[in-house]
Design a protein around this motif. Structure first.
Motif, PDB file in Angstrom:
ATOM      1  N   GLN A  84      27.824 -77.477 -17.986  1.00  0.00           N
ATOM      2  CA  GLN A  84      26.907 -78.043 -19.544  1.00  0.00           C
ATOM      3  C   GLN A  84      26.165 -76.937 -20.027  1.00  0.00           C
ATOM      4  OE1 GLN A  84      23.455 -80.506 -18.616  1.00  0.00           O
ATOM      5  NE2 GLN A  84      23.747 -82.255 -20.117  1.00  0.00           N
ATOM      6  N   PRO A  85      26.719 -77.151 -21.767  1.00  0.00           N
ATOM      7  CA  PRO A  85      26.360 -76.084 -21.857  1.00  0.00           C
ATOM      8  C   PRO A  85      24.952 -76.409 -22.390  1.00  0.00           C
ATOM      9  CG  PRO A  85      28.247 -77.077 -23.222  1.00  0.00           C
ATOM     10  CD  PRO A  85      27.895 -77.934 -22.593  1.00  0.00           C
ATOM     11  N   LEU A  86      24.138 -75.644 -22.267  1.00  0.00           N
ATOM     12  CA  LEU A  86      22.317 -75.329 -23.225  1.00  0.00           C
ATOM     13  C   LEU A  86      22.292 -74.725 -24.161  1.00  0.00           C
ATOM     14  CD1 LEU A  86      20.872 -73.492 -20.065  1.00  0.00           C
ATOM     15  CD2 LEU A  86      21.809 -75.962 -19.695  1.00  0.00           C
ATOM     16  N   SER A  87      20.948 -75.933 -25.001  1.00  0.00           N
ATOM     17  CA  SER A  87      20.263 -75.935 -26.238  1.00  0.00           C
ATOM     18  C   SER A  87      19.375 -75.199 -25.882  1.00  0.00           C
ATOM     19  CB  SER A  87      21.133 -77.264 -26.296  1.00  0.00           C
ATOM     20  OG  SER A  87      20.533 -76.708 -28.606  1.00  0.00           O
ATOM     21  N   ILE A  88      18.905 -74.068 -26.964  1.00  0.00           N
ATOM     22  CA  ILE A  88      18.208 -73.383 -26.416  1.00  0.00           C
ATOM     23  C   ILE A  88      17.580 -72.391 -28.208  1.00  0.00           C
ATOM     24  CG2 ILE A  88      16.693 -71.782 -25.192  1.00  0.00           C
ATOM     25  CD1 ILE A  88      18.671 -71.893 -22.897  1.00  0.00           C
ATOM     26  N   ASN A  89      16.364 -73.053 -28.473  1.00  0.00           N
ATOM     27  CA  ASN A  89      16.501 -72.804 -29.492  1.00  0.00           C
ATOM     28  C   ASN A  89      15.297 -70.891 -29.645  1.00  0.00           C
ATOM     29  OD1 ASN A  89      14.810 -72.521 -32.335  1.00  0.00           O
ATOM     30  ND2 ASN A  89      13.303 -73.391 -32.000  1.00  0.00           N
ATOM     31  N   GLY A  90      16.216 -70.695 -30.137  1.00  0.00           N
ATOM     32  CA  GLY A  90      16.201 -69.316 -30.060  1.00  0.00           C
ATOM     33  C   GLY A  90      16.290 -68.174 -28.592  1.00  0.00           C
ATOM     34  N   TYR A  91      17.826 -68.638 -28.176  1.00  0.00           N
ATOM     35  CA  TYR A  91      18.571 -68.129 -26.976  1.00  0.00           C
ATOM     36  C   TYR A  91      18.141 -66.509 -27.459  1.00  0.00           C
ATOM     37  CZ  TYR A  91      21.694 -67.599 -24.286  1.00  0.00           C
ATOM     38  OH  TYR A  91      22.563 -67.127 -22.664  1.00  0.00           O
ATOM     39  N   ILE A  92      18.084 -66.230 -26.610  1.00  0.00           N
ATOM     40  CA  ILE A  92      18.502 -64.859 -25.919  1.00  0.00           C
ATOM     41  C   ILE A  92      19.423 -64.400 -25.170  1.00  0.00           C
ATOM     42  CG2 ILE A  92      17.295 -62.342 -26.098  1.00  0.00           C
ATOM     43  CD1 ILE A  92      14.769 -63.263 -27.013  1.00  0.00           C
ATOM     44  N   ASP A  93      20.151 -63.519 -25.076  1.00  0.00           N
ATOM     45  CA  ASP A  93      21.192 -63.488 -23.622  1.00  0.00           C
ATOM     46  C   ASP A  93      20.441 -62.285 -22.896  1.00  0.00           C
ATOM     47  OD1 ASP A  93      21.534 -61.042 -24.622  1.00  0.00           O
ATOM     48  OD2 ASP A  93      23.964 -60.957 -25.012  1.00  0.00           O
ATOM     49  N   GLN A  94      21.654 -62.004 -21.705  1.00  0.00           N
ATOM     50  CA  GLN A  94      20.977 -62.286 -20.338  1.00  0.00           C
ATOM     51  C   GLN A  94      20.216 -59.774 -20.636  1.00  0.00           C
ATOM     52  OE1 GLN A  94      22.429 -62.611 -17.702  1.00  0.00           O
ATOM     53  NE2 GLN A  94      20.705 -61.916 -15.404  1.00  0.00           N
ATOM     54  N   ALA A  95      21.177 -59.698 -21.928  1.00  0.00           N
ATOM     55  CA  ALA A  95      20.705 -57.935 -22.055  1.00  0.00           C
ATOM     56  C   ALA A  95      19.804 -58.105 -23.266  1.00  0.00           C
ATOM     57  CB  ALA A  95      22.479 -57.909 -22.626  1.00  0.00           C
ATOM     58  N   GLY A  96      18.964 -59.157 -23.618  1.00  0.00           N
ATOM     59  CA  GLY A  96      18.446 -59.480 -24.777  1.00  0.00           C
ATOM     60  C   GLY A  96      18.309 -59.501 -26.064  1.00  0.00           C
ATOM     61  N   ASN A  97      19.780 -59.534 -26.305  1.00  0.00           N
ATOM     62  CA  ASN A  97      20.536 -60.238 -27.758  1.00  0.00           C
ATOM     63  C   ASN A  97      20.518 -61.548 -28.261  1.00  0.00           C
ATOM     64  OD1 ASN A  97      21.435 -57.343 -28.320  1.00  0.00           O
ATOM     65  ND2 ASN A  97      22.368 -57.805 -26.974  1.00  0.00           N
ATOM     66  N   PRO A  98      19.859 -61.591 -29.363  1.00  0.00           N
ATOM     67  CA  PRO A  98      19.811 -63.235 -30.434  1.00  0.00           C
ATOM     68  C   PRO A  98      21.423 -63.219 -29.984  1.00  0.00           C
ATOM     69  CG  PRO A  98      17.964 -61.852 -30.841  1.00  0.00           C
ATOM     70  CD  PRO A  98      18.876 -60.937 -30.250  1.00  0.00           C
ATOM     71  N   GLN A 155      11.969 -82.084 -15.236  1.00  0.00           N
ATOM     72  CA  GLN A 155      10.833 -81.038 -15.885  1.00  0.00           C
ATOM     73  C   GLN A 155      11.095 -79.713 -15.518  1.00  0.00           C
ATOM     74  OE1 GLN A 155       6.747 -81.704 -16.483  1.00  0.00           O
ATOM     75  NE2 GLN A 155       7.420 -83.087 -18.176  1.00  0.00           N
ATOM     76  N   TRP A 156      12.204 -79.574 -14.446  1.00  0.00           N
ATOM     77  CA  TRP A 156      12.270 -78.326 -13.503  1.00  0.00           C
ATOM     78  C   TRP A 156      13.280 -77.069 -13.987  1.00  0.00           C
ATOM     79  CZ3 TRP A 156      17.006 -75.529 -12.271  1.00  0.00           C
ATOM     80  CH2 TRP A 156      16.703 -74.348 -11.153  1.00  0.00           C
ATOM     81  N   TRP A 157      12.936 -75.812 -14.138  1.00  0.00           N
ATOM     82  CA  TRP A 157      13.479 -74.892 -14.170  1.00  0.00           C
ATOM     83  C   TRP A 157      13.463 -73.653 -13.703  1.00  0.00           C
ATOM     84  CZ3 TRP A 157      13.391 -73.780 -19.818  1.00  0.00           C
ATOM     85  CH2 TRP A 157      12.834 -74.929 -20.843  1.00  0.00           C
ATOM     86  N   PRO A 158      14.525 -72.947 -13.462  1.00  0.00           N
ATOM     87  CA  PRO A 158      14.769 -72.574 -12.631  1.00  0.00           C
ATOM     88  C   PRO A 158      13.969 -70.931 -13.378  1.00  0.00           C
ATOM     89  CG  PRO A 158      17.101 -72.327 -14.231  1.00  0.00           C
ATOM     90  CD  PRO A 158      16.022 -72.509 -14.489  1.00  0.00           C
ATOM     91  N   TYR A 159      13.861 -69.496 -11.692  1.00  0.00           N
ATOM     92  CA  TYR A 159      13.177 -69.177 -12.362  1.00  0.00           C
ATOM     93  C   TYR A 159      13.820 -68.220 -13.776  1.00  0.00           C
ATOM     94  CZ  TYR A 159       9.757 -64.713 -11.451  1.00  0.00           C
ATOM     95  OH  TYR A 159       9.135 -63.679 -11.688  1.00  0.00           O
ATOM     96  N   GLN A 160      13.216 -68.217 -14.745  1.00  0.00           N
ATOM     97  CA  GLN A 160      14.249 -67.199 -15.849  1.00  0.00           C
ATOM     98  C   GLN A 160      13.366 -67.426 -16.941  1.00  0.00           C
ATOM     99  OE1 GLN A 160      17.532 -65.653 -14.662  1.00  0.00           O
ATOM    100  NE2 GLN A 160      17.160 -65.958 -12.770  1.00  0.00           N
ATOM    101  N   ARG A 161      13.551 -66.521 -17.938  1.00  0.00           N
ATOM    102  CA  ARG A 161      13.283 -66.032 -18.930  1.00  0.00           C
ATOM    103  C   ARG A 161      13.231 -67.835 -19.601  1.00  0.00           C
ATOM    104  NH1 ARG A 161      15.620 -62.992 -22.382  1.00  0.00           N
ATOM    105  NH2 ARG A 161      17.372 -62.246 -20.679  1.00  0.00           N
ATOM    106  N   PRO A 162      12.190 -68.357 -20.768  1.00  0.00           N
ATOM    107  CA  PRO A 162      12.695 -69.685 -21.004  1.00  0.00           C
ATOM    108  C   PRO A 162      13.726 -69.860 -22.171  1.00  0.00           C
ATOM    109  CG  PRO A 162      10.667 -68.693 -21.889  1.00  0.00           C
ATOM    110  CD  PRO A 162      10.630 -67.937 -20.527  1.00  0.00           C
ATOM    111  N   THR A 163      14.033 -68.449 -23.193  1.00  0.00           N
ATOM    112  CA  THR A 163      15.023 -68.579 -24.322  1.00  0.00           C
ATOM    113  C   THR A 163      16.251 -67.770 -23.089  1.00  0.00           C
ATOM    114  OG1 THR A 163      13.879 -65.454 -23.424  1.00  0.00           O
ATOM    115  CG2 THR A 163      12.890 -67.544 -25.885  1.00  0.00           C
ATOM    116  N   PHE A 164      16.404 -67.901 -22.093  1.00  0.00           N
ATOM    117  CA  PHE A 164      17.899 -68.025 -21.201  1.00  0.00           C
ATOM    118  C   PHE A 164      18.363 -68.941 -20.339  1.00  0.00           C
ATOM    119  CE2 PHE A 164      20.293 -65.871 -17.684  1.00  0.00           C
ATOM    120  CZ  PHE A 164      21.551 -65.274 -18.214  1.00  0.00           C
TER     121      PHE A 164
END
Length: 665
Positions: free
Chosen positions: A238-252, A546-555
């Motif tokens: 399933q794709p994720l829709s994240i407002n202000g998504y930033i990839d794992q290398a830090g790029n919007p 409301q569960w989240w992985p231990y990751q950045r909320p923008t990723f």
């Protein structure tokens, strides 16, 4: 991992002719005569990086790793870049070794031919090798990273290295017929560039997908969004829709990034065999799969219980991310590593992964076999260790992606004062250039094959990620039909970790609508972190929706399917290859270390509370730790992990055997 400075000395040519003067005594008349004897001119001695104790291949590998850190987070693409550039350097080196042959130069690979003409090999081949290697690497880096977000920084580093070596940036000739090593390097680079435009990666269209379409609409992860109400298939990605998504290398990037590389199984591999390939048709597209591990557990299939157990384990392991839970672990090789056996089927996974305690059946080591001394115990809070692991192996911003991470590990081993550069641990000690050329060629091909195999499987099975599965199963519990909120596709109850919200539950205070919902004792997520420099989310009871992985909320989660784990495949393949090329399962000295400073390492939140040293006795121990880190990070369930490790082990064997065929001509 450690970073290295680029070599900056210019090439210097000593052109002086040496004369030797001697006195010859004669007996004629008791007189003597002084005669000058002129010896033949000594050939010019060219001071090269190799002769100064450096390796030009290493210099270009460092530029390549810098380039990857400043590009988009594309592990498949960068595994291919690492392979093609390492292989091009190997080809440029081997031209001047008549008893060797290259991978692409002078050969036909998968229908693509790179013709070759014989060249006159000079007496002093080293300067020519280094020249050809440099132009080959430089031109491919120019081509592959021209449109990277950090292209200016990348090209500046590449140009700077060429200039520091005294090479002409403007020499673009491909005509090496007169013996020009620069032209030879350009020609080899052009072969790899043209090969890459037709190798199945779809580079000409920026690696875009040709056929794949997700079956599930995006899961919206934003303020106020809960659960997974729109998911159609709990077995599919399933794709994720994240407002202000930033990839794992830090790029919007786009708010809902598409699946990265679902058709990567079509890419021409290094050593993968047609005998290990299966083809699966779906939606009019043939997915090529090497080392097919079979279907993972499905929500309604024969392995339904394993599906639910595996994804619930991810939420339970998230409860280990609390430095204040009072659990202390010895994280030294005395207690960790040295796994003796792995499960053979999904039904045996619950005997391997410790569901509530966390970790695996590591035995540790009684003694360091190199020093013959016991490993020193290192006790740290489990909640610090698990968070450090999740972030250390995540390969986030300014990292070189998992395949590049193992090149950094390789470089670190090569630099170790106790390491002897004997190929496969045997024979003469190799010079820096020959060792790097051979080891990069081997590691590059292995990482590329790991990408082709793992992503071919990801595309074929299109398997769901934990954030989607856990939030979808949060609609109910599947353990007890007599209790409220029962759903056959719900999450299983686990006392103290997965329970039903009751009327007296704090989660129902002022919110009676939560009664009957599922709650998890787990990491509470980014909503509890205002400033990651000083805040920690901690662990506690939250609604499962409301569960989240231990990751950045923008990723949150990588934009591709989970099964099989790329980290597990890359790491096991690299670890076993390191064992083969070094001739030892152990790091030099019997242990490798990485220092972590208290409150100066974590990025997702504040911590760790204590300083620690990550330690690994063997390459495989490091690989196994990497695999577990992805569960604590909320990225993979066990079903994604072990098949990846098994495939990586197979790839390492085949890749090393194939590499050996180039060195034994």
């Amino acid at each position: 991992m450690a970073k290295y400075k680029l070599y900056t000395k210019k090439l210097v040519t000593h052109l002086s002719v040496v004369f030797v003067t001697s006195s010859l005594l004669t007996a004629c008349g008791g007189s003597s005569k002084k005669t000058t004897v002129i010896t033949p001119p000594v050939p010019p001695v060219v001071i090269t990086p190799e002769r100064d104790g450096q390796s030009v291949a290493r210099m270009w590998n460092e530029v390549l790793l810098l380039a990857i850190r400043n590009d988009y987070a594309r592990p498949t693409v960068h595994a291919r870049n690492l392979f093609h550039i390492s292989s091009a350097m190997f080809d440029a080196w081997s031209v001047y070794k008549p008893q060797k042959h290259g991978f692409l130069f002078g050969n036909e690979v998968a229908g693509f031919s790179c013709s070759a003409e014989n060249i006159k090999v000079p007496d002093d081949v080293l300067p020519q090798q280094e020249l050809a290697i440099s132009y080959a690497a430089y031109r491919i880096i120019q081509h592959r990273f021209n449109f990277s977000p950090g292209s200016f920084k990348i090209m500046e580093a590449a140009d700077s290295l060429m200039q520091s070596l005294g090479f002409n940036l403007d020499d673009e000739s491909l005509d090496y017929s007169q013996g020009s090593a620069a032209a030879l390097g350009n020609y080899i680079a052009d072969c790899y560039i043209q090969f890459g435009l037709q190798d199945g990666a779809n580079e000409v269209n920026s690696y875009a997908n040709i056929s794949y379409q997700p079956v599930n609409p995006p899961l919206v992860l934003s303020a106020g969004a809960t659960g997974n109400p729109s998911i159609a298939d709990l077995d599919r990605w399933q794709p994720l829709s994240i407002n202000g998504y930033i990839d794992q290398a830090g790029n919007p990037v786009d708010d809902a990034p598409s699946f990265l590389g679902p058709e990567w199984g079509q890419v021409v591999p290094f050593s993968l065999s047609e005998n290990d390939k299966n083809v699966f048709a779906r939606d009019g597209f043939d997915y090529q799969v090497y080392h097919d591990p079979g279907t993972p557990p499905m929500i309604n299939g024969a392995l339904s219980e394993q599906y639910k157990w595996g994804f619930s384990l991810v939420s339970i392991w998230s409860s280990h991310l609390d430095q204040n839970d009072g659990v202390m672990w010895d994280i030294s090789p005395k207690s960790l590593g040295n796994i003796s056996a792995y499960p053979n089927s999904f039904t045996e996974y619950d005997e391997f992964y410790k569901q509530t305690e966390g970790g695996d059946p590591s035995m540790g080591y009684a003694l360091n076999p190199i020093t013959n001394q016991p490993y020193e115990e290192q006790m740290v809070p489990r909640g610090d260790y698990t968070r450090v692991l999740a972030e250390f192996w995540a390969d986030g911003p300014e990292s070189e992606t998992p395949p590049g991470h193992w090149f950094v590990i390789l470089n670190t081993v090569s630099d170790h004062e106790l390491f002897e550069k004997r190929w496969a641990g045997e024979g003469d000690i190799l010079g820096p250039l020959e060792w790097d050329i051979k080891s990069y060629f081997a590691m590059g091909g292995t990482m590329h094959d790991a990408a082709v195999a793992a992503w071919g499987i990801k595309g074929r099975y299109d398997y769901i990620r934990p954030v989607s599965a856990i939030r979808a199963m949060a609609k109910g519990q599947s353990s007890d039909p007599s209790l409220s909120s029962f759903r056959i596709d719900g999450i299983p109850l686990v006392e103290n970790y997965v329970e039903v919200v009751t009327a007296t539950d704090p989660l129902a205070t002022d919110k009676p609508e939560n009664i009957g919902k599922i709650k998890l004792y787990t990491w509470k997520g980014p909503d509890y972190i205002n400033n990651p420099l000083v805040d920690q989310a901690g662990v506690g009871w939250i609604l499962a929706e409301q569960w989240w992985p231990y990751q950045r909320p923008t990723f949150v989660t990588p934009p591709f399917a989970g099964y099989v784990s790329g980290h597990s495949t890359y790491s096991r393949a690299a670890a076993d290859l390191m064992t083969s090329i070094t001739g030892s399962a152990y790091f030099p000295g019997g242990m490798s270390e990485f220092e972590v400073t208290a409150n100066d390492f974590l990025v997702f939140e504040e911590g760790p509370s204590v300083s620690m040293t990550l330690q690994w006795a063997t390459y495989k121990d490091a690989s196994d730790q990497c695999s577990l880190s992805r569960i604590w990070g909320g990225i993979h369930p066990p079903a994604d992990d072990l098949p990846g490790r098994e495939i990586g082990a197979k790839i390492a064997v085949d890749s090393f055997e194939f590499v050996q065929s180039f060195f034994t001509q």
